[in-house]
Write a protein that holds these residues in place. Structure first.
Motif, PDB file in Angstrom:
ATOM      1  N   LYS A 173      60.921  27.571  76.863  1.00 58.49           N
ATOM      2  CA  LYS A 173      61.428  27.366  77.967  1.00 58.49           C
ATOM      3  C   LYS A 173      61.481  26.103  78.241  1.00 58.49           C
ATOM      4  O   LYS A 173      62.413  25.123  78.098  1.00 58.49           O
ATOM      5  CB  LYS A 173      61.608  28.351  79.510  1.00 58.49           C
ATOM      6  CG  LYS A 173      63.435  28.464  80.069  1.00 58.49           C
ATOM      7  CD  LYS A 173      62.402  28.656  81.619  1.00 58.49           C
ATOM      8  CE  LYS A 173      62.907  29.897  81.308  1.00 58.49           C
ATOM      9  NZ  LYS A 173      62.880  31.326  82.602  1.00 58.49           N
ATOM     10  N   ARG A 201      62.894  23.825  75.212  1.00 61.82           N
ATOM     11  CA  ARG A 201      64.268  23.221  75.390  1.00 61.82           C
ATOM     12  C   ARG A 201      64.616  22.483  76.345  1.00 61.82           C
ATOM     13  O   ARG A 201      65.655  21.451  76.082  1.00 61.82           O
ATOM     14  CB  ARG A 201      64.647  24.729  75.357  1.00 61.82           C
ATOM     15  CG  ARG A 201      66.340  24.644  75.696  1.00 61.82           C
ATOM     16  CD  ARG A 201      67.095  26.264  76.132  1.00 61.82           C
ATOM     17  NE  ARG A 201      67.336  26.178  77.317  1.00 61.82           N
ATOM     18  CZ  ARG A 201      65.927  27.637  77.333  1.00 61.82           C
ATOM     19  NH1 ARG A 201      65.651  28.211  76.535  1.00 61.82           N
ATOM     20  NH2 ARG A 201      66.081  27.727  79.240  1.00 61.82           N
ATOM     21  N   THR A 202      64.330  22.252  77.272  1.00 61.23           N
ATOM     22  CA  THR A 202      64.293  21.469  77.750  1.00 61.23           C
ATOM     23  C   THR A 202      63.968  19.884  78.073  1.00 61.23           C
ATOM     24  O   THR A 202      64.807  19.497  78.786  1.00 61.23           O
ATOM     25  CB  THR A 202      63.885  22.134  79.647  1.00 61.23           C
ATOM     26  OG1 THR A 202      64.646  23.323  79.996  1.00 61.23           O
ATOM     27  CG2 THR A 202      64.523  20.615  80.675  1.00 61.23           C
ATOM     28  N   ASP A 249      63.961  27.600  85.813  1.00 61.82           N
ATOM     29  CA  ASP A 249      64.699  27.399  84.208  1.00 61.82           C
ATOM     30  C   ASP A 249      64.453  25.916  84.044  1.00 61.82           C
ATOM     31  O   ASP A 249      64.980  25.924  83.079  1.00 61.82           O
ATOM     32  CB  ASP A 249      65.891  27.821  85.555  1.00 61.82           C
ATOM     33  CG  ASP A 249      66.172  29.247  85.645  1.00 61.82           C
ATOM     34  OD1 ASP A 249      64.948  29.927  84.461  1.00 61.82           O
ATOM     35  OD2 ASP A 249      67.608  29.945  86.985  1.00 61.82           O
ATOM     36  N   THR A 250      64.549  24.812  83.952  1.00 59.63           N
ATOM     37  CA  THR A 250      64.676  23.556  83.843  1.00 59.63           C
ATOM     38  C   THR A 250      63.458  23.146  83.845  1.00 59.63           C
ATOM     39  O   THR A 250      62.741  21.655  83.505  1.00 59.63           O
ATOM     40  CB  THR A 250      65.349  22.771  84.629  1.00 59.63           C
ATOM     41  OG1 THR A 250      65.108  22.575  85.844  1.00 59.63           O
ATOM     42  CG2 THR A 250      67.084  24.028  84.563  1.00 59.63           C
TER      43      THR A 250
END
Length: 581
Positions: free
Chosen positions: A350, A353-354, A506-507
């Protein structure tokens, strides 16, 4: 109209959080972020009664001054050699300084701790084996340990990667004129080259001062344990307490305005007092031959680069495969468990990706934005240029953690912006505009070197402003655009303080994950080191690809004019145009 829109948009984004924080610095309520607001001057009075404030500011200036007197002469010499002399592997050596700059401060600091820790440092342990040494002589947890680590991490490298493109734009005809007048090679450098380059030198020096004021990782890890605070670490100390002192921290951060009040008029005076044009339609590329000295200089540069990057990098690699860093008696001593833990953790993917989204957004968007702003400041006579320039400089007032707090309050308090909080768009907005002071001023330093006749030739040939800018100006700026793009790519991939209050689970980014794992509460130092290595390798590979294409564009001092024009030799009096113009 263009200037007015630019000032309004940038002013709202860059200055509104600053104004909001300054207003809230007078909020003396017990809970800073929860109404009702209680107005008063207690935050200011209490801050200036705290002796740590003046001590922290003195420590910051002392650290900057010591770093400057050591790093500046070395960096100037290296930049001159890389850009203006015949030395083997010039572009490869310059890229190695990029590697040194990219190497994360956290990883560099941990590497030198493993080497110079007074108890378990590898160097001290090795010296204690000698019969006449009872105790290791080095202590990384000291003022000189901080100075040494800062020099190793980014002080010299920062100057080199920013000044080398400016020195590469030097017209050889100016140095030849000095030689004809009787000056030696070194005399021409000191009497012509350096004075002509004073504009970018002053700009980079001012930016380095701001960089020292926002530095955090090294100063916190090596100094906080024995009570040594600088500007940024004291702010972090005030905001990370059980009851955060946000008001006092904002007051301390406001003192940066005094520094801006000195730097801003100084750099404008230096840039405006004389002409520094070195690129025109009669530009003549060329390099200086320093003879056998090139091998001595080459060996010195390789030694510095090895000490800056290879040594701490090797130590971090070794530590990542140890069961416990620094404990050579552990059983088993070597393991791959830390690597398995990192790459199988869902939060790592995760974060990757960010980080990729943020890095590419900053790498491609910021050079175009900053070059256009710099063009408006240097190449136009539009009203409002000083307001726009002042806006760019004032945006550097607050360090990362305070800027993050200001943006958080802006997103939560301004109607219509609440949807940005915790989203990837908020982080993209932050990294896209981050570094605007450095990027814009670097472009300004290069644009003052461009003669106006270069653009006039395009206009005479029938090209409009848009075509002239992207067909003539941009190719001349391409090495600098790639430089700024890669700097912002690297910064976005490793930034922490400017986004930590805006990111959600999430970020989350790789840098935030590494910071959390390196905290004393979790103690996953080995895993945090692996995260730092991933960030470094990831950014370096893409930086290498970007530089590969950038070196084919823009001005090439080492490109022979004879090859370009199909002649065997270019006469000394020739004024052949720059290859890509």
């Amino acid at each position: 109209m263009v200037m007015a829109v630019t000032i309004l948009v940038l002013g709202f984004y860059l200055l509104f959080p600053v104004i909001l924080l300054l207003v809230l610095s007078f909020n003396v309520a017990d809970d800073f972020l929860v109404p009702p607001i209680v107005w008063g001057f207690d935050n200011w009075l209490e801050s200036f009664r705290d002796p740590r404030i003046f001590e922290a500011i003195r420590n910051t200036f002392t650290l900057w001054f010591i770093n400057f007197i050591f790093s500046f002469p070395i960096a100037i010499g290296i930049s001159l050699v890389l850009a203006r002399t015949h030395i083997p592997w010039t572009h490869g050596l310059e890229y190695l300084f990029w590697i040194s700059f990219v190497f994360p401060s956290l990883a560099n600091t941990v590497g030198w701790i493993m080497l110079l820790d007074p108890d378990v440092g590898m160097v001290n342990t090795a010296l204690e084996l000698l019969p006449f040494v009872e105790e290791g002589p080095f202590n990384i947890y000291s003022f000189w340990g901080i100075v040494w680590t800062k020099l190793q991490s980014d002080s010299v490298s920062y100057f080199v990667i920013l000044l080398t493109p400016a020195f590469r734009n030097m017209d050889q005809a100016l140095e030849e004129a000095a030689r004809v007048s009787g000056a030696s090679k070194f005399g021409a450098i000191f009497k012509v080259t350096l004075p002509v380059m004073i504009s970018p030198v002053i700009l980079v020096t001012a930016l380095q001062l701001l960089r020292i004021f926002s530095g955090f990782e090294t100063e916190w890890i090596l100094g906080a344990s024995w009570g040594f605070f600088v500007y940024s670490t004291l702010i972090f100390n005030q905001t990370s307490q059980f009851i955060p002192q946000y008001g006092n921290a904002i007051v301390l951060a406001s003192l940066t305005m005094v520094i801006i009040a000195v730097i801003f008029p100084m750099q404008r005076w230096v840039v405006s007092r004389r002409h520094y044009t070195t690129i025109s339609s009669s530009f003549k590329p060329g390099l200086i031959d320093i003879g056998r000295w090139k091998w001595v200089v080459l060996a010195f540069i390789i030694l510095l680069i090895g000490m800056f990057t290879a040594l701490p990098f090797f130590v971090i690699i070794v530590g990542s495969f140890m069961s416990r860093v620094g404990f050579f008696q552990a059983v088993p001593l070597w393991t791959t468990q830390h690597w398995v833990e990192v790459f199988t953790d869902p939060i790592f993917l995760k974060g990757l990706r960010t980080t990729t989204i943020l890095a590419f957004s900053a790498g491609f968007g910021s050079p175009i934005l900053f070059s256009l702003i710099a063009y408006m400041l240097v190449r136009t006579k539009w009203r409002g240029r000083r307001i726009l320039d002042a806006t760019i400089w004032v945006s550097a007032v607050f360090p990362g953690i305070i800027s993050s707090l200001g943006l958080l309050l802006m997103f939560l308090s301004v109607p219509g912006l609440q949807f940005l909080y915790g989203s990837i768009w908020a982080l993209i907005l932050v990294v896209l505009i981050a570094g605007n002071t450095t990027g814009t001023n670097i472009f300004k330093g290069v644009m003052v070197q461009l003669g106006s006749d270069v653009e006039e030739a395009g206009r005479v040939a029938g090209a409009g402003w848009f075509k002239t800018y992207f067909r003539i100006v941009v190719p001349l700026l391409m090495p600098t655009m790639v430089l700024i793009g890669m700097l912002n790519f690297i910064s976005a991939a490793s930034t922490t303080s400017s986004i930590i209050l805006l990111a959600s689970r999430d970020t989350v980014t790789l840098s935030i994950i590494g910071l959390e794992w390196a905290s004393p509460e979790l103690g996953r130092t080995e895993n945090a080191g692996i995260i730092s290595l991933v960030i470094m390798v990831y950014t370096l590979i893409l930086a290498l690809i970007g530089r590969h294409y950038a070196l084919k564009l823009g001005l090439r001092q080492d490109m022979k004019v004879a090859r370009r024009f199909g002649v065997t030799e270019t006469p000394a009096s020739s004024t052949a145009p720059a290859p890509n113009v």
